[in-house]
Each structure stands twice: as C-alpha cells, then as structure tokens.
Scaffold this motif. Structure first.
Motif, short mmCIF file in Angstrom:
data_model
loop_
_atom_site.label_atom_id
_atom_site.label_comp_id
_atom_site.label_asym_id
_atom_site.label_seq_id
_atom_site.Cartn_x
_atom_site.Cartn_y
_atom_site.Cartn_z
N ILE A 138 94.55 70.79 48.73
CA ILE A 138 95.40 69.89 47.94
C ILE A 138 95.22 70.18 46.46
CG2 ILE A 138 95.83 67.48 47.32
CD1 ILE A 138 94.97 66.81 50.27
N ASP A 139 93.97 70.39 46.03
CA ASP A 139 93.73 70.77 44.64
C ASP A 139 94.51 72.03 44.30
OD1 ASP A 139 91.94 68.66 44.65
OD2 ASP A 139 90.17 69.88 44.19
N ARG A 140 94.48 73.00 45.21
CA ARG A 140 95.18 74.27 44.98
C ARG A 140 96.68 74.05 44.83
NH1 ARG A 140 94.51 79.72 45.77
NH2 ARG A 140 96.42 80.86 46.30
N GLN A 141 97.26 73.27 45.72
CA GLN A 141 98.70 73.05 45.66
C GLN A 141 99.11 72.26 44.43
OE1 GLN A 141 100.82 74.72 47.46
NE2 GLN A 141 99.05 75.66 48.47
N ARG A 142 98.30 71.33 43.99
CA ARG A 142 98.61 70.61 42.75
C ARG A 142 98.65 71.60 41.58
NH1 ARG A 142 98.65 65.03 42.15
NH2 ARG A 142 98.36 65.37 39.92
N ARG A 143 97.68 72.50 41.54
CA ARG A 143 97.64 73.45 40.43
C ARG A 143 98.86 74.37 40.44
NH1 ARG A 143 93.04 78.07 38.93
NH2 ARG A 143 93.72 78.29 36.75
N LEU A 144 99.20 74.90 41.61
CA LEU A 144 100.32 75.84 41.69
C LEU A 144 101.67 75.15 41.50
CD1 LEU A 144 99.09 78.01 44.70
CD2 LEU A 144 99.06 78.61 42.26
N GLU A 145 101.80 73.93 41.96
CA GLU A 145 103.07 73.20 41.87
C GLU A 145 103.31 72.66 40.48
OE1 GLU A 145 106.66 71.44 43.04
OE2 GLU A 145 105.41 72.72 44.30
N LEU A 146 102.28 72.09 39.86
CA LEU A 146 102.45 71.35 38.61
C LEU A 146 101.97 72.12 37.38
CD1 LEU A 146 101.18 67.88 39.90
CD2 LEU A 146 103.56 68.66 39.72
N ALA A 147 101.68 73.40 37.52
CA ALA A 147 101.17 74.19 36.40
C ALA A 147 102.05 74.03 35.17
CB ALA A 147 101.10 75.67 36.80
N PHE A 148 101.40 73.78 34.02
CA PHE A 148 102.01 73.71 32.70
C PHE A 148 102.78 72.42 32.45
CE2 PHE A 148 102.62 78.22 34.25
CZ PHE A 148 101.38 78.66 33.82
N GLU A 149 102.83 71.51 33.41
CA GLU A 149 103.59 70.27 33.24
C GLU A 149 102.75 69.14 32.66
OE1 GLU A 149 106.28 69.31 36.54
OE2 GLU A 149 106.11 71.40 37.22
N GLY A 150 101.58 69.48 32.10
CA GLY A 150 100.80 68.51 31.36
C GLY A 150 99.80 67.72 32.16
N GLU A 151 99.49 68.14 33.40
CA GLU A 151 98.59 67.36 34.26
C GLU A 151 97.27 68.05 34.60
OE1 GLU A 151 98.89 64.08 35.50
OE2 GLU A 151 100.33 64.14 33.86
N ARG A 152 97.15 69.36 34.36
CA ARG A 152 95.97 70.08 34.87
C ARG A 152 94.66 69.56 34.29
NH1 ARG A 152 93.54 72.36 39.13
NH2 ARG A 152 92.13 74.05 38.54
N TRP A 153 94.56 69.37 32.98
CA TRP A 153 93.28 68.90 32.41
C TRP A 153 92.93 67.52 32.96
CZ3 TRP A 153 88.88 70.39 30.75
CH2 TRP A 153 88.03 69.52 30.07
N TRP A 154 93.91 66.66 33.09
CA TRP A 154 93.63 65.31 33.60
C TRP A 154 93.19 65.38 35.06
CZ3 TRP A 154 93.28 63.41 29.15
CH2 TRP A 154 94.25 63.60 28.16
N ASP A 155 93.74 66.32 35.83
CA ASP A 155 93.27 66.50 37.20
C ASP A 155 91.81 66.95 37.21
OD1 ASP A 155 95.52 65.71 38.56
OD2 ASP A 155 96.28 67.74 38.94
N LEU A 156 91.48 67.91 36.35
CA LEU A 156 90.11 68.40 36.31
C LEU A 156 89.14 67.31 35.89
CD1 LEU A 156 90.67 71.92 34.69
CD2 LEU A 156 90.21 71.40 37.09
#
Length: 493
Positions: A419-437
């Motif tokens: 699920i972590d992988r799919q969030r990264r690939l799906e939402l890349a650059f849309e402003g959510e990656r740092w908050w996910d981490l």
C-alpha cells in the motif's frame, strides 16, 4: 476568480490573516455590517475564502513544494528550495513563513463567511451550503497548518481590527486542532451540496475527513469516512487525469484548486517544475524526480505500470521537441542542461508567463481507495476489504489484481509495504509524499511492530541529518514569534 472579489476584500479587511500577519486595515466606508446585504455579497465572501487556496503559500506553490522536496521523491539544485532539499529549514525559511501565512489568511476569510453569511437574507438552502463550504475550507486550511506545524493558534472568529488583543492567541495542541477539523468536516458534510461544478461538495469533505483520520491513525474512522464517498469512480486512464481541468467525464476528482491562467488568477507552479520550452524560460527547476524514484517505478516496462511507461514524444506549441513523456514524468531533451533529464509531468501547461490554467488536485478518489485499503489492513490485515480498493488502483495502472495467495498479501506487514508503494507511485508529486513519510514515522513510534519500508527517519539518514522527531514538524515562523508573545517555538528549533 480573483478579479471578481478583490475590491470587496480590501474593504472588509478580508486579506487579514488569523495570525498576526495583518497587512490590511479596514476602511471606514464599508464594514461587515453594511457589506453582507444580499446573496451576491455572500457568494463574493465565499469566493474570497476559496481564493486563499491559490496563494503562493498554499496550492499555488509552497505547500506543494513543502510536501515533496524533503521527501525521497524529489531533488533540486535551485537555491530557493535548498533548505527543504537538505532538511535544514529554520524559522526564517521562506516556505515555512509562506505556508503559515497563506493558510491563516484562508482561515480568516472562512471565519468571516461563517460569522456573517448566516445573517444574510437569501435562499436558505444556498446560504446553508455556503456556510458548509466555508467550514470545509477552514478545515482544509487548519489541517494543513496542524500537520505542518503541530499545535497552532485555533481561532474560530475572524480577526477584524488588527489589534494585538484581536490576533494574538495562544496555540492549541495539534490534537485540539485536529478535533476542530473533524467537527468542521462533519458539519460541512451535512450542509454542503451533493455535487457542484468547480466547488467543494459532500464527497470533498468525506475524502478530507478520511485523510485526517488516517493521519491520526484512527483506522476505523478513516475506513468509514473513505467508504462514505459515494458515486465516485476512477478515471478510465491515469494519463487522462493530467493536467487537472475539472473534466466532466471524470468522477475521480473530488476537489481541485481552480486557476484561470491570467495574470491575476494563474498557476505559477507548472513554470517552476516543467522544462523549457513548455516553461516560460530555462532555469534550475523545483521538485526534480529522483533517480531512486524512477528506478522504483521501473519506467522500462513496456507493458508495466501505466503511470510511468513510455508515452511518446512531447512537443511545444511551436513544434519544438521538449522530451519524452513517461506519464508522471517527462524526460527533457533540451539544449540547455536545465532542460535535460526528468521533470514532473502532472502539470502540462504550455508556457504562459507563470500563469498556467492547469488546476491542482487536492483530493482524488484513488487516494480515498488507498486510504480505505490502508485503514482496513491496519484493522484486520490482508482481507478482501483491503484488497478490493487496492486492486482498483492497481488494475487501473495495468497491474494484476492481488489475491489472498499473493506474496504482497502474506501478512499485514507485507500488504502495508504494498500500500505504501502504491501511494507513492499513484500520488507522486501531488504534495503528499513527505506527509506520508512523517505519518509512517509516527506510526512506528506509536507501535514499534508497525514497520514501513521507508519513513521520514529513513530520508533523514539518507540526507545525513540525525534522525530527530523535531523534524517531523516545521518551526513556527520567526515573524509570528516576533509579533505574538503567546506563542512559543516548536521543540528542537
């Protein structure tokens, strides 16, 4: 959008923020009492609250940059984002101040709507919807503030005089701010329209509530909120989602920020991330995709992930070759070094002098599905309740559906990693990656058995910054500390 309401804003001091960032004083000729007379006034005040989303410190630039540049998704040689790139921000870093200021500006505009519109003589149903939309916006602004800065001043009435007694407020805790966000969203869901063009709806509030509850690790509440999103579906193709433009044929967009593409209502962000000649001119760009991310996505697969595969040559409006699209990224081939290599390609506007007409997604149904999968997995492990929404996202990307026998579904831990992988690939650059981490790091801190392949602490180690919890939130801007004696700096800064 902006040209419609700015004169009213100046008269009502709506440009004043809820913090001490006050740069407009009210005029004597127009006051809230004599401005809010009819439905047009109510609509204008709501438009002003929406306009806060276009500011440089919100979805016009810095909030998007803050959500990606510190992460493993992006890098840059541009000095304007050096502090975010190297995780060395402080209380005077420009993005730290801009995000704080712009979100509080939006809070104050929403507060004015919530206070004054209920007194306006107009259609009662629309009046209730306007207040509901303002509560959604206030919730979004405060959610941005709470996850970026932790505990912040919580003001539920507008700052109208500019006097210290009116604007200086002691901070609430992060949990208290999140509680108010949840309350606002629950009320907004009751009041907002089921759907409407170019504005937030019930599904917008439900999807944001799911994101908030996921951030708080309230798994059951996150799952319930995600499942309450009704009538939405994934767009037929991932590539067709970009650029965001309120596509009538897509029910995937749950909320996006509107930009008209003119000098007073354009999106400057595309010019900061695209290579020339798509961008207005050549210079080191923000949010350059990292080589690690590109390898993680595996763009070489001819029949693989449709979010990252070769999609053909891109040319400018003059016919000049820009590079090759890999859907989420573009590999630039310009003559200048600044225009060579990978760039973000989810905003695709032809250069328009930093005034793109591309919208910016805030909430997509794909994220809501991934939220449902994550929350369900944390509650019950890799059951069908988690696999069904996850598979919708995977299959749209051209990936095979997972079953109970799939290696990714062997345990809660293995499905969490997927699920972590799919969030990264799906939402890349849309402003959510740092908050996910950040939330992955907090998840493991709260439960050491809940491990994630990559967290904010991993990135700190990669950047040779000592892993420290204080970096999970940003510092309070120095200008706010200088003017508000009731607020203190966050620990570690």
């Amino acid at each position: 959008m902006k040209k419609y309401f700015i004169p009213a804003l100046g008269a009502l001091s709506l440009l004043a923020s809820c913090s001490s960032f006050l740069d407009k004083q009210p005029l004597d000729t127009i006051t809230p009492n004599n401005f809010f007379q009819n439905a047009n006034d109510a609509e204008a005040s709501l438009t002003a609250a929406y306009d806060g989303l276009q500011q440089n410190g919100t979805y016009g630039q810095d909030l998007m940059t803050m959500g990606e540049m510190p992460s493993d998704n992006c890098t840059s040689t541009n000095g304007d984002v050096n502090a975010l790139e190297k995780l060395i921000w402080n209380s005077t870093t420009s993005q730290v101040g801009n995000v704080y200021r712009s979100n509080y500006l939006g809070v104050n505009r929403a507060n004015i709507v919530i206070k004054y519109v209920p007194t306006v003589a107009m259609d009662t149903a629309r009046r209730s919807q306007i207040v509901g939309e303002a509560k959604f916006l206030r919730a979004l602004y405060y959610f941005n503030l709470a996850r970026a800065y932790g505990g912040v001043p919580l003001r539920l009435a507008p700052s109208e005089s500019g006097a210290p007694s009116d604007v200086n407020t002691a901070p609430s805790t992060q949990d208290q701010v999140y509680d108010q966000v949840v309350t606002d969203l629950q009320q907004a869901i009751k009041q907002m329209a089921n759907s409407q063009n170019n504005r937030a709806s019930k599904n917008s509030a439900r999807a944001l509530l799911a994101r908030v509850q996921l951030t708080r690790r309230n798994w059951a509440a996150a799952l319930a909120a995600a499942n309450s999103v009704t009538g939405a579906s994934l767009a037929p193709t991932f590539n067709g989602l970009f650029p965001a433009k309120n596509q009538a044929s897509s029910t995937e967009s749950l909320f996006e920020v509107q930009f008209f593409g003119n000098a007073d209502g354009g999106n400057l962000y595309p010019d900061e991330i695209l290579p020339s000649p798509l961008a207005t001119y050549s210079y080191p760009k923000f949010n350059i995709p990292t080589n690690e991310l590109i390898a993680f996505a595996d763009t070489s697969l001819a029949n693989g992930d449709r979010r990252w595969i070769n999609n053909g040559i891109v040319t400018s409006s003059t016919g000049a070759r820009v590079g090759r699209s890999y859907v989420s990224i573009i590999i630039g081939s310009g003559a200048n070094n600044n225009d060579q290599g990978p760039f973000v390609y989810k905003w695709r506007s032809i250069g328009n002098g930093f005034n793109s007409a591309d919208n910016t997604y805030v909430l997509r149904y794909a994220e809501t599905l991934l939220t449902a999968a994550e929350a369900s997995n944390e509650l019950s492990g890799p059951t069908a309740t988690a696999l069904v929404p996850l598979n919708q996202v995977r299959q749209r990307a051209g990936l095979a559906a997972l079953t109970a026998a799939s290696p990714q579904a062997a345990s809660k831990e293995t499905l969490r990693a997927e699920i972590d992988r799919q969030r990264r690939l799906e939402l890349a650059f849309e402003g959510e990656r740092w908050w996910d981490l950040v939330r992955y790091a907090r998840h493991t801190l709260a439960d050491p058995t809940a491990t994630h392949p990559v967290t904010a602490f991993t990135v700190m180690q990669q950047m040779k910054v000592a892993p420290d919890q204080h970096l999970l939130i940003f510092p309070i801007p120095q200008s706010e500390l200088n003017s508000n004696p009731l607020i203190k700096q966050n620990p570690g800064y």
